[in-house]
Design an enzyme around this catalytic site. Structure first.
Site, short mmCIF file in Angstrom:
data_model
loop_
_atom_site.label_atom_id
_atom_site.label_comp_id
_atom_site.label_asym_id
_atom_site.label_seq_id
_atom_site.Cartn_x
_atom_site.Cartn_y
_atom_site.Cartn_z
N TYR A 1 23.80 -13.32 16.73
CA TYR A 1 24.23 -11.95 16.46
C TYR A 1 24.85 -11.26 17.67
O TYR A 1 25.93 -10.69 17.58
CB TYR A 1 23.05 -11.13 15.94
CG TYR A 1 23.45 -9.71 15.56
CD1 TYR A 1 24.08 -9.45 14.36
CD2 TYR A 1 23.20 -8.64 16.41
CE1 TYR A 1 24.47 -8.16 14.00
CE2 TYR A 1 23.58 -7.35 16.07
CZ TYR A 1 24.21 -7.12 14.87
OH TYR A 1 24.59 -5.85 14.54
N ASP B 1 19.43 -11.16 11.71
CA ASP B 1 20.10 -12.38 12.16
C ASP B 1 19.48 -12.99 13.41
O ASP B 1 18.89 -12.28 14.24
CB ASP B 1 21.57 -12.05 12.49
CG ASP B 1 22.44 -11.91 11.27
OD1 ASP B 1 22.36 -12.79 10.39
OD2 ASP B 1 23.21 -10.94 11.19
N GLN C 1 19.59 -1.63 19.48
CA GLN C 1 19.39 -0.28 18.96
C GLN C 1 17.96 0.19 19.21
O GLN C 1 17.03 -0.61 19.24
CB GLN C 1 19.72 -0.22 17.47
CG GLN C 1 18.76 -0.96 16.57
CD GLN C 1 19.19 -0.93 15.11
OE1 GLN C 1 20.24 -0.43 14.75
NE2 GLN C 1 18.36 -1.48 14.25
N THR D 1 15.77 -0.29 12.29
CA THR D 1 15.92 0.99 11.60
C THR D 1 15.44 0.83 10.17
O THR D 1 15.82 -0.12 9.49
CB THR D 1 17.38 1.47 11.64
OG1 THR D 1 17.75 1.73 13.00
CG2 THR D 1 17.58 2.74 10.82
N LEU D 2 14.57 1.72 9.74
CA LEU D 2 14.00 1.68 8.41
C LEU D 2 14.69 2.71 7.51
O LEU D 2 14.90 3.85 7.93
CB LEU D 2 12.50 1.97 8.46
CG LEU D 2 11.67 1.04 9.34
CD1 LEU D 2 10.23 1.55 9.44
CD2 LEU D 2 11.71 -0.38 8.83
N GLU D 3 15.02 2.30 6.30
CA GLU D 3 15.58 3.22 5.31
C GLU D 3 14.45 3.62 4.39
O GLU D 3 14.05 2.86 3.51
CB GLU D 3 16.71 2.54 4.52
CG GLU D 3 17.84 2.03 5.39
CD GLU D 3 17.71 0.56 5.75
OE1 GLU D 3 16.90 -0.15 5.13
OE2 GLU D 3 18.42 0.12 6.66
N ARG E 1 2.87 1.46 -3.53
CA ARG E 1 2.02 1.94 -4.63
C ARG E 1 1.90 3.46 -4.65
O ARG E 1 1.45 4.04 -5.63
CB ARG E 1 0.63 1.30 -4.52
CG ARG E 1 0.68 -0.18 -4.77
CD ARG E 1 -0.63 -0.85 -4.43
NE ARG E 1 -0.42 -2.29 -4.31
CZ ARG E 1 -1.26 -3.20 -4.77
NH1 ARG E 1 -2.36 -2.83 -5.39
NH2 ARG E 1 -1.00 -4.47 -4.61
N GLN F 1 6.39 -5.04 7.33
CA GLN F 1 6.01 -6.32 7.93
C GLN F 1 7.24 -7.17 8.17
O GLN F 1 8.27 -6.99 7.53
CB GLN F 1 5.03 -7.06 7.03
CG GLN F 1 5.52 -7.30 5.63
CD GLN F 1 4.40 -7.72 4.69
OE1 GLN F 1 3.42 -8.31 5.09
NE2 GLN F 1 4.57 -7.40 3.42
N SER G 1 0.82 -1.21 0.00
CA SER G 1 0.00 0.00 0.00
C SER G 1 0.86 1.26 0.00
O SER G 1 0.48 2.27 -0.59
CB SER G 1 -0.94 0.00 1.21
OG SER G 1 -1.87 -1.05 1.09
#
Length: 194
Positions: A170, A127, A181, A135-137, A114, A156, A111
């Site tokens: 990890y 890992d 983090q 963390t999202l880019e 798009r 998700q 969603s």
């Protein structure tokens, strides 16, 4: 490797605390749980670079990175505007605690894609043994600004089984620079062993 179903996701969330929140609304299993994934919500902090004050980022000389990196917190009512071509860091509201016999993958939601918004551009592999927020880019590939809001379901997580439990998870590796983090964590390339 096999992807866990909703039944197995519920079990690892309830029994192993594989996905949890410390701040903000609790996980809403009715809303967030899909047949083979769990929607993760956008956190409150964003990170961005003051690009006008630097000629280039040198991946071998990261000492200037922290000087040009800024953060901003926002509310679910205010949101954050992502302009065309802009790249910002965000984070998930939820934290993951990946069991030693599983891996997790973070994927964007269609969603948002798009609209031209990529909520998680790269580094989607998590890992076994990792614990912390993701963390999202975030990047706007579209032609118009897009406002995104903390607490909205933006990506998700999918969990997959491994052929055996990890011998060195990890958090036990010497190069575990992102363990525990929180928020929009910037690059820690300067802490990497080369």
């Amino acid at each position: 490797m096999a992807i866990l179903s909703d039944t197995e996701l519920k079990e690892i969330i309830e029994e192993k605390n594989a996905v949890y929140t410390d701040r903000g609304p609790d996980i809403d299993m009715d809303l967030q749980l899909g047949p083979s994934s769990l929607d993760l919500r956008l956190g409150y902090e964003f990170g961005f670079l003051d690009t006008r004050s630097v000629k280039a980022l040198d991946t071998r000389k990261m000492e200037n990175y922290d000087k040009i990196r800024n953060t901003r917190k926002t509310t679910p009512e205010e949101g954050m505007v992502i302009h065309p071509g802009e790249f910002v860091l965000g984070s998930t509201l939820e934290s993951l605690k990946v069991p030693n016999d599983l891996v997790a993958r973070i994927e964007g939601r269609s969603s948002y894609a798009r609209l031209g918004l990529i909520p998680h551009a790269a580094a989607g592999f998590v890992d076994p043994g990792f614990e912390g927020q993701i963390t999202l880019e975030i990047q706007n590939l579209g032609n118009v600004p897009i406002t995104i809001y903390p607490e909205d379901r933006i990506c998700q997580v999918v969990f997959e089984t491994m052929t055996s439990e990890s011998e060195q998870p990890y958090g036990e590796k010497t190069d575990s620079k992102y363990m525990n983090q929180e928020g929009a964590t910037g690059s820690r390339l300067d802490k990497e062993h080369r």
